[in-house]
Enzyme design. Structure first.
Site, PDB file in Angstrom:
ATOM      1  N   HIS A 129       0.838  -1.206   0.000  1.00 46.27           N
ATOM      2  CA  HIS A 129       0.000   0.000   0.000  1.00 46.27           C
ATOM      3  C   HIS A 129       0.866   1.246   0.000  1.00 46.27           C
ATOM      4  O   HIS A 129       1.716   1.416   0.872  1.00 46.27           O
ATOM      5  CB  HIS A 129      -0.933   0.000   1.222  1.00 46.27           C
ATOM      6  N   TYR A 171      -9.222   5.688   7.528  1.00 45.74           N
ATOM      7  CA  TYR A 171      -9.444   5.980   8.950  1.00 45.74           C
ATOM      8  C   TYR A 171     -10.446   7.129   9.006  1.00 45.74           C
ATOM      9  O   TYR A 171     -10.133   8.222   8.531  1.00 45.74           O
ATOM     10  CB  TYR A 171      -8.138   6.420   9.632  1.00 45.74           C
ATOM     11  N   PRO A 190      -4.519   0.317  18.701  1.00 46.48           N
ATOM     12  CA  PRO A 190      -4.218  -0.167  17.344  1.00 46.48           C
ATOM     13  C   PRO A 190      -4.260   0.898  16.254  1.00 46.48           C
ATOM     14  O   PRO A 190      -3.868   0.623  15.112  1.00 46.48           O
ATOM     15  CB  PRO A 190      -5.297  -1.236  17.103  1.00 46.48           C
ATOM     16  N   LYS A 250       0.852  -0.384  15.223  1.00 45.58           N
ATOM     17  CA  LYS A 250       2.244  -0.509  15.660  1.00 45.58           C
ATOM     18  C   LYS A 250       2.558  -1.741  16.525  1.00 45.58           C
ATOM     19  O   LYS A 250       3.730  -2.083  16.718  1.00 45.58           O
ATOM     20  CB  LYS A 250       2.646   0.741  16.474  1.00 45.58           C
ATOM     21  N   TYR A 276       4.197   6.176  10.187  1.00 41.77           N
ATOM     22  CA  TYR A 276       3.334   5.075   9.759  1.00 41.77           C
ATOM     23  C   TYR A 276       4.144   3.939   9.128  1.00 41.77           C
ATOM     24  O   TYR A 276       3.890   2.760   9.402  1.00 41.77           O
ATOM     25  CB  TYR A 276       2.277   5.595   8.779  1.00 41.77           C
TER      26      TYR A 276
HETATM   27  P1  RFL Z   1       1.012 -12.220  21.474  1.00 45.31           P
HETATM   28  O1  RFL Z   1       0.638 -12.219  20.036  1.00 45.31           O
HETATM   29  O2  RFL Z   1      -0.041 -11.937  22.477  1.00 45.31           O
HETATM   30  O3  RFL Z   1       1.677 -13.627  21.775  1.00 45.31           O
HETATM   31  C1  RFL Z   1       1.988 -14.038  23.093  1.00 45.31           C
HETATM   32  C2  RFL Z   1       1.929 -15.551  23.142  1.00 45.31           C
HETATM   33  O4  RFL Z   1       2.297 -15.990  24.454  1.00 45.31           O
HETATM   34  C3  RFL Z   1       1.423 -17.033  24.863  1.00 45.31           C
HETATM   35  N1  RFL Z   1       1.408 -17.084  26.335  1.00 45.31           N
HETATM   36  C4  RFL Z   1       2.079 -18.010  27.042  1.00 45.31           C
HETATM   37  N2  RFL Z   1       2.850 -19.038  26.681  1.00 45.31           N
HETATM   38  C5  RFL Z   1       3.383 -19.805  27.667  1.00 45.31           C
HETATM   39  N3  RFL Z   1       3.191 -19.574  29.000  1.00 45.31           N
HETATM   40  C6  RFL Z   1       2.431 -18.528  29.402  1.00 45.31           C
HETATM   41  N4  RFL Z   1       2.252 -18.306  30.698  1.00 45.31           N
HETATM   42  C7  RFL Z   1       1.842 -17.700  28.414  1.00 45.31           C
HETATM   43  N5  RFL Z   1       1.046 -16.603  28.452  1.00 45.31           N
HETATM   44  C8  RFL Z   1       0.799 -16.243  27.185  1.00 45.31           C
HETATM   45  C9  RFL Z   1       0.082 -16.655  24.237  1.00 45.31           C
HETATM   46  O5  RFL Z   1      -0.773 -17.771  24.112  1.00 45.31           O
HETATM   47  C10 RFL Z   1       0.533 -16.090  22.897  1.00 45.31           C
HETATM   48  O6  RFL Z   1       0.602 -17.086  21.901  1.00 45.31           O
HETATM   49  O7  RFL Z   1       2.193 -11.181  21.755  1.00 45.31           O
HETATM   50  P2  RFL Z   1       3.444 -10.775  20.798  1.00 45.31           P
HETATM   51  O8  RFL Z   1       4.085 -11.981  20.197  1.00 45.31           O
HETATM   52  O9  RFL Z   1       4.228  -9.834  21.620  1.00 45.31           O
HETATM   53  O10 RFL Z   1       2.774  -9.992  19.572  1.00 45.31           O
HETATM   54  C11 RFL Z   1       2.124  -8.764  19.746  1.00 45.31           C
HETATM   55  C12 RFL Z   1       1.013  -8.595  18.712  1.00 45.31           C
HETATM   56  O11 RFL Z   1       0.205  -9.757  18.722  1.00 45.31           O
HETATM   57  C13 RFL Z   1       0.146  -7.356  18.966  1.00 45.31           C
HETATM   58  O12 RFL Z   1       0.933  -6.265  19.365  1.00 45.31           O
HETATM   59  C14 RFL Z   1      -0.638  -6.947  17.696  1.00 45.31           C
HETATM   60  O13 RFL Z   1      -1.598  -7.913  17.369  1.00 45.31           O
HETATM   61  C15 RFL Z   1      -1.330  -5.589  17.892  1.00 45.31           C
HETATM   62  N6  RFL Z   1      -2.163  -5.173  16.753  1.00 45.31           N
HETATM   63  C16 RFL Z   1      -1.595  -4.631  15.616  1.00 45.31           C
HETATM   64  N7  RFL Z   1      -0.256  -4.518  15.499  1.00 45.31           N
HETATM   65  C17 RFL Z   1       0.309  -4.026  14.346  1.00 45.31           C
HETATM   66  O14 RFL Z   1       1.544  -3.921  14.289  1.00 45.31           O
HETATM   67  N8  RFL Z   1      -0.442  -3.664  13.263  1.00 45.31           N
HETATM   68  C18 RFL Z   1      -1.803  -3.759  13.288  1.00 45.31           C
HETATM   69  O15 RFL Z   1      -2.439  -3.483  12.269  1.00 45.31           O
HETATM   70  C19 RFL Z   1      -2.443  -4.223  14.499  1.00 45.31           C
HETATM   71  N9  RFL Z   1      -3.771  -4.338  14.587  1.00 45.31           N
HETATM   72  C20 RFL Z   1      -3.563  -5.289  16.836  1.00 45.31           C
HETATM   73  C21 RFL Z   1      -4.344  -4.843  15.726  1.00 45.31           C
HETATM   74  C22 RFL Z   1      -4.181  -5.829  17.976  1.00 45.31           C
HETATM   75  C23 RFL Z   1      -5.553  -5.889  18.031  1.00 45.31           C
HETATM   76  N10 RFL Z   1      -6.137  -6.450  19.208  1.00 45.31           N
HETATM   77  C24 RFL Z   1      -6.965  -7.599  19.179  1.00 45.31           C
HETATM   78  C25 RFL Z   1      -5.660  -6.021  20.493  1.00 45.31           C
HETATM   79  C26 RFL Z   1      -5.722  -4.929  15.775  1.00 45.31           C
HETATM   80  C27 RFL Z   1      -6.340  -5.413  16.939  1.00 45.31           C
HETATM   81  C28 RFL Z   1      -7.846  -5.416  16.984  1.00 45.31           C
HETATM   82  C1  PHB Z   2      -6.093  -4.243  10.731  1.00 40.74           C
HETATM   83  O1  PHB Z   2      -6.257  -4.468   9.534  1.00 40.74           O
HETATM   84  O2  PHB Z   2      -6.342  -5.101  11.593  1.00 40.74           O
HETATM   85  C2  PHB Z   2      -5.632  -2.902  11.167  1.00 40.74           C
HETATM   86  C3  PHB Z   2      -5.186  -2.005  10.215  1.00 40.74           C
HETATM   87  C4  PHB Z   2      -4.752  -0.745  10.621  1.00 40.74           C
HETATM   88  C5  PHB Z   2      -4.773  -0.411  11.951  1.00 40.74           C
HETATM   89  C6  PHB Z   2      -5.202  -1.320  12.906  1.00 40.74           C
HETATM   90  C7  PHB Z   2      -5.646  -2.569  12.512  1.00 40.74           C
HETATM   91  O3  PHB Z   2      -4.360   0.835  12.328  1.00 40.74           O
END
Ligand code: RFL
Ligand code: PHB
Length: 397
Positions: A80, A208, A300, A304, A392
């Protein structure tokens, strides 16, 4: 899957958590010949099924290429060159390509997780699913170990270092001495309701939108899979949101001129997530290091979270590699400072994007005028647009 018949009893780096941070760290270490074992609390199906991030900074893309796990992303990911900021129906395109000559990659976290797990399997990185009751021991000294339960049997894993990559609710930060005393937090008075559906996206780029009924985001996973979000009260129940109610709300919030481009379809997933900013300013103690969501959370809006997890583990991998190559400890000693420097800038950007695009409860006329003035300034200033664009696409590391 790599649930080894004989679970290793000793490794160089014990990684707690098989999310993106843990999996990526394992592969950065693997390519340098450093051994590790990943302990993941959930099953593979559960870990792969979580619908989360979609936007990858070029730094994250480069890391995936560096560890040789980019084939599918390079084929299927969508590049993108810009995104739109919309306010009361008026749109402003931030052209990443013209402003900073870089783009972002749209490729779901689910897919990255699958790719990294496949790489673990192919390369023989031990990945233990359903590792329960993980307890971290003796990380103050030179010989830490991790105890865990698997299939009702207690195991002990001796290691040189422990990497806590177990997310916001894991055991690692909870075990890190004084972590709570070093926490800085801000809770936002709303959440995001997300819907995933196999319908073509409404636009070729993300939108957005700041609307009087609240924020909305039109995102995507592919040319045939859409991801949308709407700002909602955190007390809302997902059962009260039928698919039709969500689509109706999206049509309103994404504006009169563009709403007709929304294609409706049944939801594959829908959920509500609260928004908060959180930083644990202590990310290491002895031979225990934390990375990713274990150390910080961003709202989110700036896309990041996953990208910060990637930069954290890149710093941590550099430090561990330097340690094993030449007993140089400066990277390990400086890990927290190096990581925090980038984390706070991503926190600032995520907060600023949230501030600009959301309707806050009890917002005054003054507050709204500030949003409008901010956007008007951004519209007129290439420098302001450039500042948004460079954040970004991701600050360098
Ligand atoms: P995770 O992905 O939570 O993985 C942690 C893992 O640890 C396990 N765990 C354990 N394992 C063993 N023993 C224990 N006691 C444990 N406790 C937990 C869990 O089961 C899991 O598998 O953390 P990690 O690896 O640091 O990754 C972080 C990302 O997942 C998170 O920051 C992103 O998803 C945030 N996020 C976004 N980030 C972006 O860079 N770009 C995006 O577009 C974006 N969109 C989002 C998002 C997060 C969202 N939510 C649901 C909060 C959109 C949403 C809606
Ligand atoms: C997503 O596609 O999940 C998404 C995209 C952009 C954002 C947050 C989440 O800023």
């Amino acid at each position: 899957m790599t649930i080894p018949n004989e679970t290793p009893k000793k490794t160089q780096v014990a990684i707690i958590g098989g999310g993106v941070a843990g999996l990526m760290l394992s592969q950065l270490l693997h390519v340098e010949g450093i051994s590790c074992v990943i302990l993941e609390r959930q099953t593979r199906a559960y870990t792969e099924g979580r619908i989360r991030a979609g936007v990858l900074e070029f730094g994250t893309v480069n890391l995936l290429r560096r560890v040789g796990v980019s084939e599918r992303m390079d084929k299927q990911g969508l590049r993108h060159e810009g995104f739109a900021l919309m306010d009361d129906g008026e749109s402003l395109r931030i052209c990443l390509h013209d402003l900073v000559d870089t783009d972002v990659m749209i490729y779901g976290q689910t897919e990255i997780t699958i790719d990294l797990m496949d790489a673990c399997e192919a390369r023989g990185t031990p990945l233990v699913f359903e590792a329960r009751d993980v307890v971290l021991h003796d990380f103050d000294g030179d010989a830490p170990y991790v105890a865990y339960m698997k299939d009702g049997v207690t195991h002990r894993l001796d290691c040189d270092f422990i990497a806590g990559c177990d997310g916001a609710h894991g055991v690692s930060r909870a075990t890190l001495p004084d972590a709570a005393a070093h926490a800085v937090e801000k809770v936002y008075p709303f959440g995001w309701l997300g819907i995933l559906s196999d319908v073509p996206p409404m636009d070729h780029e993300l939108i957005y939108s700041n609307h009087e009924r609240g924020f909305a985001l039109a995102s995507q996973r592919s040319l045939t899979r859409s991801r949308y979000y709407i700002q909602c009260d955190v007390t809302e129940k997902i059962e009260d949101w039928s698919d039709d109610r969500i689509w109706d709300e999206l049509e309103i919030r994404l504006g009169d001129t563009t709403a007709h481009r929304i294609t409706r379809g049944p939801s594959l997933e829908k959920s509500i997530a609260p928004l908060r900013s959180y930083v644990c300013e202590k990310m290491q103690h002895g031979r225990l290091f934390i990375a990713g969501d274990a150390a910080h959370i961003v709202p989110p809006t700036g896309a990041k979270g996953l990208n910060l997890a990637a930069s954290d583990v890149s710093y941590l991998a550099d430090a561990l590699i330097a340690h094993y190559k030449g007993a140089d400890e400066s990277g390990l000693n400086g890990y927290t400072d190096r990581a925090l420097n980038r984390i706070w800038k991503a926190e600032r950007f995520s907060w600023a994007m949230t501030q600009l695009t959301h309707r806050f409860p009890n917002m005054t006329t003054f507050d709204r005028k500030m949003q409008k003035a901010d956007l008007s300034y951004i519209r007129a200033s290439e420098a302001a647009q450039k500042a948004i664009a460079e954040n970004y696409i991701g600050l360098p590391y």
